[in-house]
Each structure stands twice: as C-alpha cells, then as structure tokens.
Design a protein around this motif. Sequence first.
Motif, short mmCIF file in Angstrom:
data_model
loop_
_atom_site.label_atom_id
_atom_site.label_comp_id
_atom_site.label_asym_id
_atom_site.label_seq_id
_atom_site.Cartn_x
_atom_site.Cartn_y
_atom_site.Cartn_z
N LEU A 159 -2.98 -1.60 0.77
CA LEU A 159 -1.53 -1.67 0.66
C LEU A 159 -0.94 -0.33 0.22
CD1 LEU A 159 1.13 -3.27 0.65
CD2 LEU A 159 0.60 -3.94 -1.71
N LEU A 160 -1.57 0.31 -0.77
CA LEU A 160 -1.08 1.61 -1.24
C LEU A 160 -1.11 2.65 -0.13
CD1 LEU A 160 -2.69 1.72 -4.79
CD2 LEU A 160 -0.24 1.65 -4.28
N SER A 161 -2.14 2.61 0.70
CA SER A 161 -2.22 3.55 1.82
C SER A 161 -1.06 3.34 2.78
CB SER A 161 -3.55 3.35 2.56
OG SER A 161 -3.63 4.20 3.69
N ARG A 162 -0.74 2.10 3.07
CA ARG A 162 0.40 1.82 3.96
C ARG A 162 1.72 2.23 3.31
NH1 ARG A 162 -0.45 -0.61 8.67
NH2 ARG A 162 -2.40 -1.80 8.96
N MET A 163 1.81 2.07 1.98
CA MET A 163 3.03 2.48 1.28
C MET A 163 3.23 3.99 1.39
SD MET A 163 2.94 0.08 -2.14
CE MET A 163 4.33 0.97 -2.86
N ARG A 164 2.15 4.74 1.25
CA ARG A 164 2.26 6.21 1.37
C ARG A 164 2.71 6.60 2.78
NH1 ARG A 164 -2.85 5.64 -1.35
NH2 ARG A 164 -2.56 5.97 -3.60
N GLN A 165 2.19 5.92 3.78
CA GLN A 165 2.60 6.20 5.16
C GLN A 165 4.09 5.88 5.35
OE1 GLN A 165 0.00 3.89 7.64
NE2 GLN A 165 -1.84 4.95 6.98
N ALA A 166 4.52 4.73 4.81
CA ALA A 166 5.93 4.33 4.94
C ALA A 166 6.85 5.32 4.22
CB ALA A 166 6.13 2.93 4.38
N THR A 167 6.44 5.73 3.02
CA THR A 167 7.26 6.68 2.26
C THR A 167 7.41 8.00 3.02
OG1 THR A 167 6.56 5.72 0.15
CG2 THR A 167 7.42 7.96 0.10
N SER A 268 8.24 -16.64 -6.93
CA SER A 268 9.32 -15.76 -7.38
C SER A 268 9.37 -14.55 -6.47
CB SER A 268 9.10 -15.34 -8.84
OG SER A 268 7.88 -14.65 -8.99
N PHE A 269 10.57 -13.95 -6.36
CA PHE A 269 10.79 -12.83 -5.45
C PHE A 269 11.43 -11.67 -6.19
CE2 PHE A 269 10.14 -15.16 -1.50
CZ PHE A 269 10.43 -16.46 -1.85
N PHE A 270 11.16 -10.47 -5.72
CA PHE A 270 11.89 -9.29 -6.19
C PHE A 270 12.03 -8.30 -5.04
CE2 PHE A 270 11.93 -4.93 -7.92
CZ PHE A 270 13.19 -4.98 -8.50
N ILE A 271 13.26 -7.91 -4.76
CA ILE A 271 13.54 -6.92 -3.73
C ILE A 271 13.58 -5.54 -4.37
CG2 ILE A 271 15.26 -6.07 -2.08
CD1 ILE A 271 16.16 -8.99 -1.73
N GLN A 272 12.81 -4.63 -3.83
CA GLN A 272 12.72 -3.28 -4.37
C GLN A 272 13.17 -2.28 -3.31
OE1 GLN A 272 8.76 -2.20 -5.59
NE2 GLN A 272 9.48 -0.64 -7.01
N ILE A 273 14.02 -1.35 -3.70
CA ILE A 273 14.52 -0.32 -2.78
C ILE A 273 13.94 1.03 -3.19
CG2 ILE A 273 16.57 0.75 -1.79
CD1 ILE A 273 18.13 -1.73 -2.67
N PRO A 274 12.93 1.51 -2.50
CA PRO A 274 12.32 2.80 -2.87
C PRO A 274 13.31 3.95 -2.74
CG PRO A 274 10.91 1.54 -1.38
CD PRO A 274 12.23 0.86 -1.38
N GLN A 275 13.14 4.92 -3.58
CA GLN A 275 13.97 6.12 -3.56
C GLN A 275 13.13 7.29 -3.05
OE1 GLN A 275 17.28 5.80 -4.36
NE2 GLN A 275 16.76 3.62 -4.57
N PHE A 276 13.79 8.29 -2.53
CA PHE A 276 13.07 9.48 -2.06
C PHE A 276 12.31 10.10 -3.24
CE2 PHE A 276 16.58 9.92 1.27
CZ PHE A 276 15.81 9.27 2.23
N GLY A 277 11.05 10.42 -3.01
CA GLY A 277 10.23 11.03 -4.04
C GLY A 277 9.40 10.05 -4.84
N ASP A 278 9.59 8.74 -4.64
CA ASP A 278 8.79 7.74 -5.36
C ASP A 278 7.33 7.84 -4.96
OD1 ASP A 278 10.90 6.72 -6.76
OD2 ASP A 278 11.25 5.01 -5.43
N GLU A 279 6.44 7.77 -5.94
CA GLU A 279 4.99 7.78 -5.69
C GLU A 279 4.52 6.34 -5.54
OE1 GLU A 279 2.17 6.91 -7.71
OE2 GLU A 279 0.84 7.68 -6.13
#
Length: 306
Positions: A159-167, A268-279
């Motif tokens: 999952l972290l690998s896919r997150m880095r690609q998405a970022t 339970s749910f939480f919507i998260q909006i990543p910001q530019f520069g987030d690791e």
Amino acid sequence: MLDMQERRDDTRTRSRSRVLFVDDSRLMRFAAKRWLEQRFDVVLAEDGEDGWERLCNDTQIRAVITDLMMPGIDGVELIRRIRSAPMTRVRELPVLVVTSMEERAGRDQAMDAGANRLVPKPFTAEDLIDPLQIFLRDAEQDETGAYAPPNIERNRLGLLSRMRQATSLHERLGLPWCMLHVRLENRKEVAERIGARWGESMMRHLERALLREVRIEDSVGRSATDTYSLLLPATPEEGARLLRNRLRRSIARQPARFPGRSLDLEVSFFIQIPQFGDEAEALLQDGLARLDAPANVTPLRSPGTF
C-alpha cells in the motif's frame, strides 16, 4: 440431432453453471446449497468417493468445491484424481478447497496436488461465490479483455508503495486525490468472543464489499489489522464523500453470513486529503489516527447479532 426438450435443457445448463460441492458435514452441504443455488446449479456429494463418481458421470459439472478432511477419499486424493483424470473436462476443472487454518500440512498438499484456491473456514457465501465466478468467467472470456479488477494490496508495504506512486503522479500533474480509510470496529470484539479466524473472515467480507464499489483505477490496501485504506486518484473531496455514503449503504445490506451464524459489520470512515509534499508513511499514520475520532463511527450491527 437434439430434440426441443434437450435444447431447452442445454440452454438452462449454459445459463447456470453446475458446481459440485463435496463435504461430509450435513450442515456444510445445507449451507453451501442454500448459498450457491442462487447463482449456480448445485450438485452435492457426501464424501470424496461420492464426489468422484459424480464427476465421472456428470459431464455438465464446471467447478468443484471440496472439504479437505473426509473419511475414505479425502480432499487431497480427490484433487489428485481430478488432475490425473483421463477426461480433459475433469482434469481442467477449477477446484476450491475448504479448509481450517489448523490444517497446514493438508493445505500445502492440496495446493501441490493442483487446487486452484484455498477457502479458509469459517467461510461466507461470497468466499465461495466470488472465486467461482472469476474462474468460470475467465474460462469463457473472449479476447476482448473486458474485465479488469481494481488494484488490491493485502499488506502495508504494498500500500505504501502505491501511495508513493500516487503522490508523485498527482504532484507532477497538479491533480487532487483522496484517501478513504475504512475500519472494521467490531473485528476485535468478534475475535475475542468467537475466535480470531472469524475476525479475519469478516475482514475478507469487508474487502469484497469495498472492491464491489470502487473503480478500476482505485486501489484497496490493507493498512492495519482492522483497516483498509482506499486510494482514489483524481478524486476531489466530494467524490470521496459520495463513495463513503455509498459504502455505508451497501455494507449495511451485506452482513457476513456463515453456516449457522450471521454477523453484521460495524465500520468507521475517514476521508483524508493529501497535501503536496506529504510523505507516504506519515500520511498513512495520520489517516489511521484520525479514525479514532468517535464522530466517524457508523454502527451497522443489529442488536443480538451474536
């Protein structure tokens, strides 16, 4: 030349694929028939010997589900007979094996013998139906490649690998994207009350519920023992809210049904909006921490479920 009745029978057979379910437990046979007959033409066998005879005599069987531990011809021996059968139609059948987590040696032997998939106990209707539909669809699929499943990552590293690609992609293109975290709140309660394997079966049920609602381009990842995190590319916050609301409705309608027991899911749910520069690691940790906020909890469990 087929007469009219034979043509009608052949049409019905093609529209509802025939599946053989082999288990020496009357309860398992009853539950499997009740679930599977909604989608398939179901044939039941009481043990491996009975199952083998039906395979040899019934040319319409398209797939096999078998228990592992049975008297006489067990599941492993039945698979060996299937894979070495002189009839091509039998030798190439998809085989699912129903097995408990404690049967480690038998599970390994089943895969070595040629099983296509292990179905852990306790299993739900979807544990049986979903892989069957995939195997049968793949067998009949033409060259158009019409089906493409969403991305699934069953561990945190993937999952972290896919997150880095998405970022990287979204920062480069300047596009918005969202994450939607979904926690099974009653997993721990279920695991403590009736066993850890039941909690894990409920997580499998939740995973399938998520995969039914997301797009092909989305990713579903196992981010914690009780949590899935969804990566939603090119999705604004409003789009994530719509998906969250759709999931609330669909999950409420889909309890995890086991033989002799039904368990609703409390999520339970939480919507998260990543910001530019987030690791990626920090982003994920923050999202999971926000799930602890009481306002996010959506109780879906009915009183007296178990």
